[in-house]
Design an enzyme around this catalytic site. Structure first.
Site, PDB file in Angstrom:
ATOM      1  N   LYS A 124       0.826  -1.217   0.000  1.00  0.00           N
ATOM      2  CA  LYS A 124       0.000   0.000   0.000  1.00  0.00           C
ATOM      3  C   LYS A 124       0.858   1.265   0.000  1.00  0.00           C
ATOM      4  CE  LYS A 124      -4.290  -1.985   1.419  1.00  0.00           C
ATOM      5  NZ  LYS A 124      -3.873  -3.385   1.688  1.00  0.00           N
TER       6      LYS A 124
HETATM    7  C1  LIG Z   1      -4.409  -4.497   1.016  1.00  0.00           C
HETATM    8  C2  LIG Z   1      -3.630  -5.741   0.910  1.00  0.00           C
HETATM    9  C3  LIG Z   1      -3.980  -6.761  -0.016  1.00  0.00           C
HETATM   10  C4  LIG Z   1      -5.227  -6.685  -0.889  1.00  0.00           C
HETATM   11  O1  LIG Z   1      -5.118  -5.700  -1.884  1.00  0.00           O
HETATM   12  P1  LIG Z   1      -6.421  -5.163  -2.628  1.00  0.00           P
HETATM   13  O2  LIG Z   1      -5.954  -4.009  -3.436  1.00  0.00           O
HETATM   14  O3  LIG Z   1      -7.378  -4.744  -1.541  1.00  0.00           O
HETATM   15  O4  LIG Z   1      -6.965  -6.277  -3.459  1.00  0.00           O
HETATM   16  C5  LIG Z   1      -3.161  -7.885  -0.118  1.00  0.00           C
HETATM   17  N1  LIG Z   1      -2.066  -8.026   0.672  1.00  0.00           N
HETATM   18  C6  LIG Z   1      -1.706  -7.082   1.566  1.00  0.00           C
HETATM   19  C7  LIG Z   1      -0.507  -7.313   2.415  1.00  0.00           C
HETATM   20  C8  LIG Z   1      -2.462  -5.908   1.726  1.00  0.00           C
HETATM   21  O5  LIG Z   1      -2.093  -4.981   2.632  1.00  0.00           O
END
Ligand SMILES: *Cc1c(COP(=O)(O)O)cnc(C)c1O
Length: 481
Positions: A124
């Site tokens: 993120k």
């Molecule tokens: C947010 C997140 C996901 C999922 O990603 P999306 O964009 O919501 O599909 C997968 N793995 C981790 C570690 C995350 O923080």
């Protein structure tokens, strides 16, 4: 480049106009009026670019209302080896998203694309760090300020705080359940000493935090006077920032034009893999987009059957890959819009059905038949699969992966085709999920140097009852508005 709503609201908006907002006025999500097309020659000319300059090339095609030199300065300020410094030994941090080959399996080169080297050790950061700089820039240009209110059970909140810390014109009020996050997550958030970051530890559970955010946001007078905003995963700028690493991954995994690459994406809210879909629509030669879920398999069910059935809270499991524990994928609407040939009327009806009937059924329709044209396939993984995959990668390749990435590797292995590179997106580092690493490997996960001993740092937070009125009073006291 202008933006339209998936539900048909037809007042075109610029990138800057949708940057700070959430949903379109009709409840839809914003998408560009058309996807910019990247030719094979252009793609080849990008091979030597730094990550920051590649990000500039791609973003410039989506936001022509930010002057070129400003946008380039923003991407260069965001994507630096200093910010993305937590890569494994041997990885090139200057790449920002290093590509590491695991080996050849079933005749397919299998890779990990490291997206988790930023300040909170999860992918993120890739988008959120850019968002922090874009927000600061846009607010200064408009002479405005913004107070971000959010609720977190761990990951999203810390990515937002690390992106917004020290940014002019921005404050962050982040609600988290008091004493319910891991010691590591708590330390990550609460050790921030920046005066524009406010950690509110709510005496309750995560749902109480979310209810408070809803209650505050529903008070429209308060919301507008206090300039309250959010940074949720439907934000268009977040999605487009994620498009960049699909291009980077493709460039690192190929050595010439036209070669196809598949990507496997550990998925929850469908934001990450939606960016892969957009990269593919822009002409990036992607073979398959593999959607990997955990036991919360709403998306896997849809791609296998055409039935989209959102889950109730009681049917949403707490798993050892918690960032994928979702019951309703908030970015899914963007893909369905394209699947329906951008028919906004049809789309609006389907998502009304999601609200009133809990889902929709495209099985046996021509729309569902088209899914393979978009490259999508899927699979699911369980706790036992994660543990087995973490063990297997440790013994076979000497690399420790986190639980979400393990879901990705497990499902990727079900979709290999000989000769086509398979790139699994590494969405977090194992240091964040010590319990499962201990279970799988009988030892602690390695920690990047910057995180040694963070649990012992002084912490800055305020304990609050689960009461919206008190949270509002706290916000008003600290904004002075
Ligand atoms: C947010 C997140 C996901 C999922 O990603 P999306 O964009 O919501 O599909 C997968 N793995 C981790 C570690 C995350 O923080």
């Amino acid at each position: 480049m202008n933006y339209k709503s998936t539900r048909g609201h037809d007042v075109p908006q610029t990138f800057s106009e949708i940057l700070l907002g959430g949903l379109a006025p009709d409840g839809g999500l914003y998408l560009p009026q058309q996807y910019p097309q990247i030719s094979a020659d252009e793609l080849e000319s990008w091979r030597k670019l730094s990550y920051a300059d590649l990000a500039y090339e791609i973003l410039a095609r989506f936001c022509d209302d930010i002057p070129a030199e400003d946008l380039r300065a923003l991407t260069r300020k965001t994507y630096t080896a200093d910010v993305y410094c937590n890569a494994r030994a041997g990885d090139n941090t200057a790449d920002i998203t290093p590509l590491r080959k695991l080996g050849d399996e079933a005749g397919a080169p299998l890779y990990l694309l490291g997206l988790s080297n930023g300040p909170t050790l999860a992918f993120k950061d890739m988008a959120m760090q850019l968002l922090g700089n874009l927000f600061e820039y846009a607010l200064a240009r408009a002479g405005q300020e913004l107070n971000i209110l959010g609720a977190t059970s761990g990951d999203t909140g810390s990515a937002a705080e690390y992106a917004m810390r020290g940014k002019r014109g921005i404050r962050v009020f982040m609600l988290s359940p008091h004493r319910k996050m891991s010691a590591f997550q708590t330390a990550q958030m609460f050790s921030l000493q920046d005066p524009n970051i406010f950690n509110l530890a709510v005496q309750g559970v995560f749902d109480d935090c979310q209810d408070i955010v809803k209650a505050v946001s529903n008070d429209l007078e308060f919301k507008s006077r206090q300039k309250i905003g959010t940074v949720n995963s439907i934000n268009w700028a977040r999605v487009v920032a994620q498009v960049v690493y699909y291009f980077k991954g493709w460039l690192l995994a190929t050595d010439g034009p036209g070669q196809k690459v598949s990507f496997c994406v550990p998925s929850g809210n469908f934001g990450n893999v939606c960016a892969g879909h957009i990269a593919r629509m822009m002409g990036l030669p992607i073979d398959k987009l593999v959607v990997a879920t955990n036991e919360n398999d709403v998306l896997d069910e849809f791609f296998r059957t055409g039935i989209y059935r959102v889950r109730k809270a009681a049917e949403t499991y707490h798993t050892s890959s918690p960032s994928m524990d979702i019951s309703k994928a908030s970015n899914f609407e963007r893909f369905i819009f394209d699947l329906l040939g951008q028919d906004a009327g049809k789309l609006a009806q389907l998502f009304r059905d999601v609200d009133t009937k809990g889902g929709f059924d495209l099985s046996g329709t021509p729309d569902y038949e088209r899914i393979r044209q978009f490259g999508f396939v899927s699979g699911r993984s369980t706790h036992e699969d994660r543990v087995a995959t973490i063990r297997d990668l440790s013994s076979r390749y000497g690399i420790t992966i986190d639980t979400h990435t393990a879901d990705g590797v497990k499902v990727a292995r079900e979709h290999l085709s000989a000769g086509t590179p398979m790139v699994v997106l590494e969405t977090a580092l194992p240091a964040k999920f010590a319990d499962t690493i201990r279970e799988a490997l009988g030892r602690e996960p390695e920690r990047p140097a910057a995180f040694e001993g963070i649990e012992a740092l002084p912490q800055r937070f305020e304990v609050m009852p689960a009461d919206a009125a008190q949270v509002k009073a706290y916000i008003a006291r600290h904004t002075g508005l």
